[in-house]
Design a protein around this motif. Structure first.
Motif, mmCIF file in Angstrom:
data_model
loop_
_atom_site.group_PDB
_atom_site.id
_atom_site.type_symbol
_atom_site.label_atom_id
_atom_site.label_comp_id
_atom_site.label_asym_id
_atom_site.label_seq_id
_atom_site.Cartn_x
_atom_site.Cartn_y
_atom_site.Cartn_z
ATOM 1 N N VAL A 146 0.930 -1.695 -0.302
ATOM 2 C CA VAL A 146 -0.344 -0.052 0.139
ATOM 3 C C VAL A 146 1.649 1.316 0.522
ATOM 4 N N PHE A 147 0.921 1.977 -0.886
ATOM 5 C CA PHE A 147 1.085 3.164 -0.915
ATOM 6 C C PHE A 147 0.100 4.447 -0.643
ATOM 7 N N GLU A 148 0.851 5.854 0.234
ATOM 8 C CA GLU A 148 0.358 6.172 0.486
ATOM 9 C C GLU A 148 0.602 7.899 0.118
ATOM 10 N N VAL A 204 -0.447 5.852 -11.701
ATOM 11 C CA VAL A 204 -1.182 6.250 -11.194
ATOM 12 C C VAL A 204 -1.211 7.984 -11.658
ATOM 13 N N MET A 205 -2.419 8.752 -12.070
ATOM 14 C CA MET A 205 -2.448 10.187 -12.338
ATOM 15 C C MET A 205 -3.614 10.944 -11.904
ATOM 16 N N LEU A 206 -2.880 12.104 -11.063
ATOM 17 C CA LEU A 206 -3.915 12.965 -10.571
ATOM 18 C C LEU A 206 -3.485 14.525 -10.724
ATOM 19 N N ARG A 207 -4.445 15.151 -11.095
ATOM 20 C CA ARG A 207 -4.194 16.203 -11.182
ATOM 21 C C ARG A 207 -5.613 16.964 -11.402
ATOM 22 N N VAL A 208 -5.533 18.394 -9.518
ATOM 23 C CA VAL A 208 -5.776 18.861 -9.346
ATOM 24 C C VAL A 208 -5.453 20.614 -9.215
ATOM 25 N N ASP A 209 -6.411 21.225 -9.725
ATOM 26 C CA ASP A 209 -6.252 22.834 -10.096
ATOM 27 C C ASP A 209 -6.151 23.260 -8.878
ATOM 28 N N ALA A 210 -5.374 24.136 -8.806
ATOM 29 C CA ALA A 210 -4.983 25.425 -7.427
ATOM 30 C C ALA A 210 -6.251 25.747 -6.832
ATOM 31 N N MET A 211 -7.007 26.230 -7.784
ATOM 32 C CA MET A 211 -8.459 27.044 -6.365
ATOM 33 C C MET A 211 -9.105 26.033 -5.428
ATOM 34 N N SER A 212 -9.013 24.590 -6.704
ATOM 35 C CA SER A 212 -9.990 23.702 -5.496
ATOM 36 C C SER A 212 -9.464 22.964 -4.597
ATOM 37 N N PHE A 213 -8.039 23.209 -5.132
ATOM 38 C CA PHE A 213 -7.086 22.850 -3.531
ATOM 39 C C PHE A 213 -7.258 23.578 -3.392
ATOM 40 N N ILE A 214 -6.765 24.872 -3.243
ATOM 41 C CA ILE A 214 -6.896 25.937 -2.217
ATOM 42 C C ILE A 214 -8.115 25.741 -0.845
ATOM 43 N N PHE A 215 -9.379 26.150 -1.600
ATOM 44 C CA PHE A 215 -10.689 26.419 -1.492
ATOM 45 C C PHE A 215 -11.334 24.089 -1.059
ATOM 46 N N GLY A 216 -10.807 23.547 -0.597
ATOM 47 C CA GLY A 216 -10.517 22.703 0.105
ATOM 48 C C GLY A 216 -11.967 22.031 -1.265
ATOM 49 N N GLN A 217 -11.579 21.419 -2.105
ATOM 50 C CA GLN A 217 -12.499 21.122 -2.709
ATOM 51 C C GLN A 217 -12.237 20.025 -3.352
ATOM 52 N N LYS A 218 -10.765 20.002 -3.959
ATOM 53 C CA LYS A 218 -10.185 18.448 -4.279
ATOM 54 C C LYS A 218 -9.304 18.365 -3.145
ATOM 55 N N THR A 219 -8.571 16.843 -2.977
ATOM 56 C CA THR A 219 -7.387 17.066 -2.556
ATOM 57 C C THR A 219 -6.125 15.576 -3.027
ATOM 58 N N ILE A 220 -4.858 15.669 -2.893
ATOM 59 C CA ILE A 220 -4.308 15.181 -3.288
ATOM 60 C C ILE A 220 -4.272 14.326 -2.382
ATOM 61 N N GLN A 221 -4.516 14.431 -1.318
ATOM 62 C CA GLN A 221 -4.022 12.395 -0.465
ATOM 63 C C GLN A 221 -4.798 11.195 -1.487
ATOM 64 N N ASN A 222 -4.327 10.343 -1.374
ATOM 65 C CA ASN A 222 -4.597 8.895 -2.017
ATOM 66 C C ASN A 222 -4.344 8.156 -2.448
ATOM 67 N N LYS A 223 -4.409 6.846 -1.802
ATOM 68 C CA LYS A 223 -4.140 5.316 -0.918
ATOM 69 C C LYS A 223 -4.171 4.627 -2.763
ATOM 70 N N ILE A 224 -2.985 3.514 -2.463
ATOM 71 C CA ILE A 224 -3.245 2.733 -3.704
ATOM 72 C C ILE A 224 -2.486 1.854 -3.206
ATOM 73 N N LYS A 225 -3.054 1.074 -3.584
ATOM 74 C CA LYS A 225 -2.789 -0.268 -3.266
ATOM 75 C C LYS A 225 -2.877 -1.645 -4.176
ATOM 76 N N LEU A 226 -1.925 -2.276 -4.403
ATOM 77 C CA LEU A 226 -1.538 -2.978 -5.352
ATOM 78 C C LEU A 226 -0.838 -4.100 -5.091
ATOM 79 N N ILE A 227 -1.597 -5.417 -6.378
ATOM 80 C CA ILE A 227 -1.205 -6.055 -6.664
ATOM 81 C C ILE A 227 0.762 -7.322 -7.289
ATOM 82 N N ASN A 228 0.195 -7.762 -6.285
ATOM 83 C CA ASN A 228 1.949 -8.586 -7.119
ATOM 84 C C ASN A 228 1.365 -8.552 -8.262
ATOM 85 N N SER A 229 2.501 -8.017 -9.365
ATOM 86 C CA SER A 229 2.387 -8.332 -10.722
ATOM 87 C C SER A 229 3.329 -9.951 -11.590
ATOM 88 N N LYS A 230 2.859 -10.771 -10.155
ATOM 89 C CA LYS A 230 4.179 -12.126 -10.465
ATOM 90 C C LYS A 230 3.248 -12.786 -11.487
#
Length: 230
Positions: A146-148, A204-230
């Motif tokens: 898990v990457f956070e 994984v790519m995440l794009r957040v516009d500055a105004m949404s970030f400033i006003f708390g409407q969008k977040t850069i927080q993310n939790k990514i679950k990985l799966i073994n590629s073997k």
């Protein structure tokens, strides 16, 4: 070291506040064991014509304009001192003074090492601004795969924005923050609904516009679950 970091970012801030658009890019390539590389880029190329004219002046809108030598020296100084940070190696800087693109890259032994690069800077900023703003940071569990990308929004972000001059606020209308995280294993899921998983399932790519970030409407927080590629 802190003074040198503050000095460089202060110079970048002066350029940003006098450009009409800027983008911030955060890239991380994460290995299975938690080591990897990071690249942080400030891109003001969309405003390069305006910035080139602006840098011919001594000051504008009450701000002293840094010279190209000022920027180069400050960036070199920051990199030289960051090379002493524990768990961080191969720190390099790239500067494109024609297009106004500046980046710093490094290797890390464990992703938690990146948190130490900014913790003192954030703590000092909190003391000067009298806020409780938490630094964003990273975490990775190899056993749980898990990457956070952690981040807690604080109202002081908007308060700082409200204190800017009217003309300076316009700069953030077309600004954005983009995060790209690449992995050796496959991505199972991503907690941030605005994030996009690459067709390869390894990024994984995440794009957040500055105004949404400033006003708390969008977040850069993310939790990514990985799966073994073997």
């Amino acid at each position: 070291m802190l003074k040198r970091i503050l000095s460089f970012f202060s110079l970048c801030l002066l350029l940003i506040l006098n450009s009409s658009c800027f983008d911030i890019l955060e890239e991380i390539n994460l290995n299975k064991d938690g080591s990897g590389t990071m690249v942080f880029t400030i891109n003001m190329s969309k405003s390069k014509t305006k910035l080139a004219s602006m840098m011919l002046l001594d000051s504008i809108n009450g701000y002293k304009i840094p010279s190209e030598d000022d920027i180069a020296l400050a960036l070199n100084d920051v990199v030289a001192h960051l090379k002493k940070a524990k768990g961080i190696s191969n720190i390099e800087q790239r500067k494109d003074l024609e297009n106004y693109i500046f980046s710093v890259s490094c290797d890390f032994d464990a992703i938690g090492s990146l948190n130490g690069l900014t913790s003192k800077l954030i703590q000092d900023q909190n003391k000067r601004e009298n806020t409780n703003f938490e630094t964003s940071n990273f975490a990775y569990s190899p056993s749980e795969m898990v990457f956070e990308r952690k981040f807690t929004y604080d109202s002081s972000i908007k308060k700082s924005f409200d204190h800017l001059k009217k003309e300076d606020k316009k700069v953030f209308q077309d600004a954005s923050f983009t995060a790209i995280y690449r992995f050796e294993d496959l991505v199972g899921n991503s907690s941030n609904t605005a994030a996009k998983i690459a067709p390869s399932k390894k990024a994984v790519m995440l794009r957040v516009d500055a105004m949404s970030f400033i006003f708390g409407q969008k977040t850069i927080q993310n939790k990514i679950k990985l799966i073994n590629s073997k």
